[in-house]
Scaffold this motif. Structure first.
Motif: not given
Lengths: 481, 317
Positions: B229-234, B283-288, B293-297
């Protein structure tokens, strides 16, 4: 499906390709024998190829009554119409002569009115004309030219000669279809272009048009800003407006893209306002400028007319040019040519009867079932009466209308329009045609090589307008080789 | 010289064409993905409705988010969202910009529209779907290639690139959104119940998300670590080189805008969006949960669109 000229029968009409069963006219011989040599499969393939090309090239037109379908594909017949260069040269001369004279006439009508004072054309005709714009009186456009783009309809009678049916001086359309017809035909019959004929190209028209329009620019610039003003996508000729703009490299604008400040015309671009020098307007006079003409027009630009009067922008065609595009004035064109140019008309008019003239009106009313009656100001074949095909009720209705408004009507004998073959579902069949060449005039004149051939696709029909079931063909002006 | 009205239509033409391609990619990848996932996962056809943001229109028409309904809705229906309708919109916009676009581009868009019109309904059946969608994607690529190969790098082409880049940047965030917010928990929940390793399904899911963006191969070359997940999102949000990543497209926007007049406000808005993108702790965002964040983007990208419209499309005064 095979082409058999022996069974092709144009009836009593003048056929432009076949002179008598089995025999082609001289300029068309190679074409006729080439077509005869094609197999059923080859013909079918070519027909399908043309239909496909038209669909993918997006050649379309709009019919107002056809709700929801704003771009219909263009009806096209693949067999080209052939005209010999020699015959065309004379026609070319005649068309230039005609437009020169018409421009003298329009200029005179809005300035000195000599022709009216000399009683060659009756003054009342101008005073009562729906296309006379009193706001244009005293204007002197560049080169004294008002109609820069003219589409003149020609027909051939039983004698095989060209006659002028009408001059379209307002916003004539169809030239893009002439260009696209050629593009399609080249795809369908490349071998004919290569091996059989010396066919005059038509592709230079957009460049000629741009040159004509640029010559009108009030500012002396190397490349003045030329725009095509369209009513928008719902107009029947939108395809053509966009096509011509693209081919000329001019901007295609709608009224809302333009703004007038201090009597100068600007267009709204991503860089801000940019001054416009020449407007090739494809909207009618009355919609051009709501501050002068039709107040409710949302298509036009407020202040445009005043900028034109002040000489800050050129309008093509000039407002008011339509005064000579009137079926009654048409009957005077031979006199107009003589009056201004002191020349004999090269191209004859179709004989016409004026309902405003008492004796001629009597003749029209008595022979209504043999004549074609046309209103003075309609176009597109609307509001016409074709006597021999009309019902009793229609005849009575036109009698009433003619008596009520004689100025509004003229009549002509039903011309035996010439025919050309079209490829029907199974055999080649004769259909009636006309021809609309386009003539340009500014500092010099230009005539298209041929023009748009329109075909009445319905058997026996005389109506060639695309809005009423007409189709079209490529037109070849061929050299002597 | 480019008319404001024409600039706007060129921009929308590019956005719609890109949306056609993206929708086709999504449908294709999901059709394959759902065959791989175990029954009972929360991930389903509904997801496609969510990614494309068409929930209201869909629910107004259908009660069930079945495969047939969703595919029909996104492929062949007259609703303003289907591939067929998006193509009609592309065609309509290109019909009104023929004077600035290459003739062949219009002809191909026109041809693609007719192809879709004739064949879209057949794609409701699985058997014909892959072929149909591949064909549509290929045609889109052909049209982009044609524009790139024949158009002068003038203002009109700039608006083609702007429309395409913004649409892509936006679509990529939607895809990431679905992968992280909607699907992950469901896979984890299920795994916690069965108490087996979460990796296989998570792996399949993220792999397919990469595929839907044609990013799998490039990701492999770039990340060289098993798909997670983290690497893909990044990768999808932040990679600068991959042409479908959000960051790459924001960079493209800045470059293209640079050549246009009066670009200050738009550039400022793009920089703001870039900062939001880069400063985030993935990393932190994925946990929460990434959702907020996406909405804001997406809000920032909507603001880019409005600034573009105000600067170049609205008639001055």
């Amino acid at each position: 499906m095979r082409v058999n000229w022996n069974t092709y029968n144009p009836g009593g009409f003048f056929d432009e390709l076949i002179s008598s069963p089995g025999y082609a006219r001289k300029p068309a011989r190679r074409l006729a024998s080439y077509l005869r040599g094609l197999t059923h499969e080859e013909l079918l393939q070519k027909k399908t190829a043309a239909e496909l090309a038209i669909k993918t090239m997006g050649i379309s037109f709009t019919v107002y009554s056809d709700a929801g379908n704003i771009d219909r594909e263009w009806p096209f017949d693949i067999i080209p119409r052939v005209i010999a260069q020699k015959e065309w040269n004379r026609t070319d001369e005649g068309l230039k002569q005609r437009l020169r004279a018409l421009n003298c006439f329009i200029h005179d009508v809005y300035n000195d009115q000599k022709i009216l004072k000399d009683k060659v054309v009756p003054k009342e005709l101008i005073e009562n004309s729906g296309n006379f714009r009193k706001q244009c009186v005293g204007v002197k456009p560049k080169y004294n030219t008002w109609a820069h783009i003219c589409g003149t309809d020609l027909i051939k009678d039983g004698d095989g000669e060209f006659y002028v049916l009408e001059d379209n001086l307002r916003v004539p359309s169809g030239v893009s279809y002439m260009l696209e017809n050629r593009r399609v035909t080249k795809r369908v019959f490349p071998e004919l272009f290569e091996n059989y004929y010396d066919i005059r190209p038509v592709t230079e028209y957009p460049a000629q048009l741009l040159e004509t329009l640029s010559a009108l620019s009030p500012r002396k610039l190397k490349s003045p800003e030329v725009v095509v003003l369209t009513p928008g996508i719902y107009n029947s000729a939108y395809f053509e407006h966009s096509y011509l703009a693209q081919r000329m490299g001019a901007e295609l604008v709608e009224g809302k893209d333009l703004v007038v400040e201090k009597d100068k015309v600007y267009m709204r671009t991503i860089d801000g306002l940019t001054q416009v020098d020449v407007v090739y307007r494809r909207i009618d006079d009355l919609f051009l400028d709501p501050s002068v003409f039709n107040k409710d027009s949302v298509l036009g630009v407020s202040g445009l007319f005043e900028s034109w009067l002040k000489g800050n922008v050129a309008l093509a065609n000039a407002p008011g040019a339509g005064v000579a595009d009137d079926k009654i004035i048409y009957t005077y064109v031979p006199d107009i040519i003589k009056y201004y140019l002191d020349e004999d008309p090269i191209l004859p008019n179709v004989p016409s009867y004026l309902c405003i003239n008492k004796a001629q009106r009597q003749h029209v009313l008595q022979n209504l079932d043999k004549l074609v009656v046309k209103p003075a100001n309609e176009s597109g074949g609307y509001g016409m009466l074709i006597g021999p095909q009309a019902s009793k009720r229609e005849l009575a209705e036109f009698k009433r209308r003619i008596k009520a408004e004689p100025r509004n009507y003229m009549a002509q004998p039903l011309i035996s329009l010439s025919t050309v073959p079209i490829l029907g579902d199974r055999v080649v069949e004769p259909r009636h045609v006309d021809l609309r060449p386009f003539i340009l005039q500014a500092d010099k004149s230009y005539v298209t090589a041929g023009g748009l051939t329109r075909v009445a696709m319905v058997k026996g029909s005389y109506v060639v307008n695309s809005s009423q079931g007409g189709g079209s063909k490529d037109t070849w002006i061929i050299g002597d080789s | 010289m480019l008319l404001s009205r024409v600039a706007e239509r060129v921009y929308w033409q590019a956005r719609y064409l890109e949306r056609v391609e993206n929708t086709a990619r999504l449908l294709n990848v999901f059709s394959g993905l759902l065959l791989d996932l175990p029954k009972g996962t929360k991930l389903g056809w509904r997801t496609l409705v969510e990614i494309t943001g068409t929930e209201d229109a869909f629910d107004g028409k259908y009660k069930q988010s079945s495969e047939r309904n969703v595919i029909r809705f996104l492929l062949a229906e007259n609703n303003g969202f289907s591939i067929l309708d998006l193509l009609a919109l592309t065609r309509e916009n290109s019909r009104t910009t023929r004077e600035v676009m290459p003739t062949e581009a219009f002809e191909q868009i026109n041809e693609l529209y007719y192809f879709a019109k004739e064949n879209a309904a057949s794609g409701v059946d699985r058997g014909a779907r892959y072929q149909l969608l591949e064909e549509i994607i290929n045609c889109c690529q052909q049209i982009w290639g044609l524009m790139a190969g024949t158009m002068s790098r003038d203002a009109a082409y700039s608006f083609v690139r702007i429309g395409r880049a913004l649409e892509r940047a936006d679509m990529t965030t939607r895809v990431v959104d679905v992968g992280s917010g909607n699907l992950m928990p469901s896979v984890q929940e299920q795994n916690s119940v069965t108490d087996s390793a979460p990796e296989p399904y998570e792996n399949i899911l993220w792999m397919n998300i990469l595929r839907s963006q044609s990013a799998y191969q490039m990701y492999r070359q770039h990340v060289r670590f098993r798909v997670n997940a983290e690497d893909v999102v990044r990768f999808l949000l932040l990679n600068e080189e991959f042409p479908r990543s959000t960051h790459h497209n924001l960079i493209t926007l800045t470059k293209v805008l640079h050549k246009l007049p009066n670009n200050t406000r738009v550039t400022r808005q793009i920089n703001k969006t870039k900062r939001l993108l880069k400063d985030a702790d993935i990393e932190k965002l994925l946990r929460k949960g990434l959702l907020k964040h996406i909405d804001n983007l997406q809000l920032e990208m909507a603001a880019i669109h409005f600034t573009i419209a105000e600067t170049w499309f609205l008639p001055n005064k």
